[in-house]
Design a protein around this motif. Structure first.
Motif: not given
Length: 499
Positions: A23, A27, A178, A182
């Motif tokens: 993630s 990102y 994200l 997760t």
């Protein structure tokens, strides 16, 4: 911490690290891509529009002309505000704003102004004296892109200000997405860990249960094996080990049973001639005073050895009953002080034993077996420790404590761990003694069948102390033994019916 929990934690940590790493990388890659795309589009558009709209202006444009140019430059699909500046020699010229409230002179960072107005040397690696510069700033908590360039050839200096709020919102949405991904990865890893733990631990649990049953004596325990993995190999190894152990135990049990039958049969066979010999020795003992002095010692030796042999046979028969598991308690309510007194009196030890026992201590025990225990402990103290022997009786919560103490030399430290072993001799050079070597072991077995214990220690004041601890009420042990006997008989009937 259980293995299941450790597996789940490992899965969770691995999933968390992997999800957070993926993630984070996603990102930052998307953030750079979004910001660079927006930034490059805005700066390219500003740079081109600045050249197009200021190229036709005079070297020293009027302020209203500069304002019109600023409005034309700001009228762009990139939606940014514009600031144009001119100078007249060393004096400041005009400042034109597309929206002074939104983008004023103070919004331009000093470092950016310095970089824009710095003239670079023109050479082979630098074709222009002035360049376009940009910087990301924050105004009132909102993100902005500010860029500036000086028109070459004496034109005005232009600055642009573009809001990055939309991009921040997009990136925040991406961060939330994200984060949710997760979280879902963690939940998925927990479910996967649960499934993996069940897959791995179920065979391990079956193996543990089988090992527990094997330890309890159920040697026919086997595991159902399926698959070709390591756990299946472990199960096969367990089955082979259990099978080998069962065969070995069966062999040893057979030999032990044969030995017990031999001892029992020998003891029974010896009892008949011993009975006749004992009768003869009783007659000889009665006529001892009239015997010839030359043969009297031999007759006394025969009498003592016959009694010793008779005691040995009785002890061997008692041992075989313990080994076969057929010894049972016959409990009765007894006054312990009376029982100890009767044991001492029956063996004519009253003058050699100091008894400390209050009447009224009543216990439910097997009187015959208690008598055997006391006779062996007191007799051993008199034989090896010498009189006076002190016997004390006292209750201790739900237990009965009987302590037998002598005032002899004590027990050698290397002998203490073996005093209750069968046929143990303290000195290998003197294997023969007056006793059979079974008295203390029989006393201990009788204590165990009561659910009690006997310990032996040396007193700091000299002499040995034997402590007998028995439950005040052994009724429950009798009931448990009867229940086990009935269950064993039922199992035998079931096996016979299956056959």
């Amino acid at each position: 911490m259980s293995l299941r929990l450790r597996l789940m934690l490992v899965f969770a940590v691995v999933a968390l690290v992997a999800a957070v790493s993926a993630s984070g990388i996603a990102y930052w890659l998307n953030r750079d891509a979004v910001l660079n795309r927006t930034q490059n589009a805005a700066l390219d558009d500003f740079h081109k529009s600045l050249e197009d709209n200021t190229g036709s202006l005079p070297l020293e444009p009027e302020c209203h002309e500069l304002e019109l140019a600023a409005d034309r430059i700001a009228d762009s699909s990139q939606k940014y505000e514009v600031l144009l500046l001119t100078s007249k020699g060393d004096r400041p010229g005009c400042a034109a704003f597309s929206n002074e409230d939104a983008f004023g002179w103070k919004a331009v960072p000093k470092s950016l102004r310095t970089a824009v107005n710095t003239q670079r040397r023109v050479n082979s690696s630098n074709a222009y004296p002035y360049h376009l510069y940009w910087q990301r700033i924050s105004l009132d908590g909102a993100p902005y892109l500010v860029g500036g360039a000086k028109v070459i050839g004496g034109g005005p200096t232009g600055y642009m200000l573009k809001s990055l709020e939309n991009e921040r919102q997009d990136l925040n949405s991406l961060a939330w997405s994200l984060g949710i991904a997760t979280g879902l990865a963690l939940i998925g890893s927990a479910l996967l860990a649960q499934a993996a733990a069940a897959t791995v631990l179920r065979p391990v649990q079956r193996l543990a249960d089988a090992a527990r049953k094997l330890g309890e004596g159920k040697l026919d325990t086997r595991l159902r094996v399926s698959g070709t993995d390591e756990l299946a190999d472990l199960s096969r190894t367990f089955n082979r080990t259990a099978e080998s152990l069962e065969k070995r135990v069966d062999e040893l049990s057979g030999r032990e049973a044969s030995s017990r039958r031999f001892v029992a049969d020998m003891s029974h066979e010896l009892r008949t001639p011993l009975t006749a010999i004992t009768a003869v020795t009783d007659v000889l003992e009665e006529e001892a005073d009239s015997l010839d002095p030359m043969i009297a010692p031999a007759v006394q030796l025969v009498i003592s050895e016959t009694r010793r042999l008779n005691d040995l046979v009785e002890n061997l028969m008692e041992v075989t009953r313990f080994d076969a598991g057929t010894a049972r308690l016959v409990v009765d309510e007894v006054d312990v002080a009376d029982q100890v007194t009767a044991c001492i009196d029956a063996r004519a030890w009253l003058d050699a034993v100091d008894l400390d026992a209050e009447r009224g201590i009543v216990s439910r025990l097997d009187p015959r077996r208690l008598d055997v225990i006391l006779a062996n402990l007191i007799g051993n103290a008199l034989k090896h420790g010498g009189s006076p022997v002190r016997v004390s009786v006292r209750p201790d919560a739900d237990d009965l404590l009987i302590e037998v103490r002598d005032h002899g030399p004590g027990i050698p430290e290397e002998v203490l761990p073996h005093v209750f072993d069968r046929f143990y001799k303290a000195s290998a050079s003197r294997p023969r003694s007056e006793g059979s070597g079974l008295g203390l072991s029989i006393a201990l077995e009788n204590a165990h069948i009561h659910g009690g214990e006997i310990t032996a220690v040396n007193s700091t004041d000299g002499g040995a102390i034997f402590t007998l601890r028995l439950p005040m009420d052994a009724t429950q042990l009798v009931e448990d033994a009867e229940r086990k006997d009935s269950e064993r008989d039922r199992d035998k009937k079931d096996k016979r019916s299956e056959q």
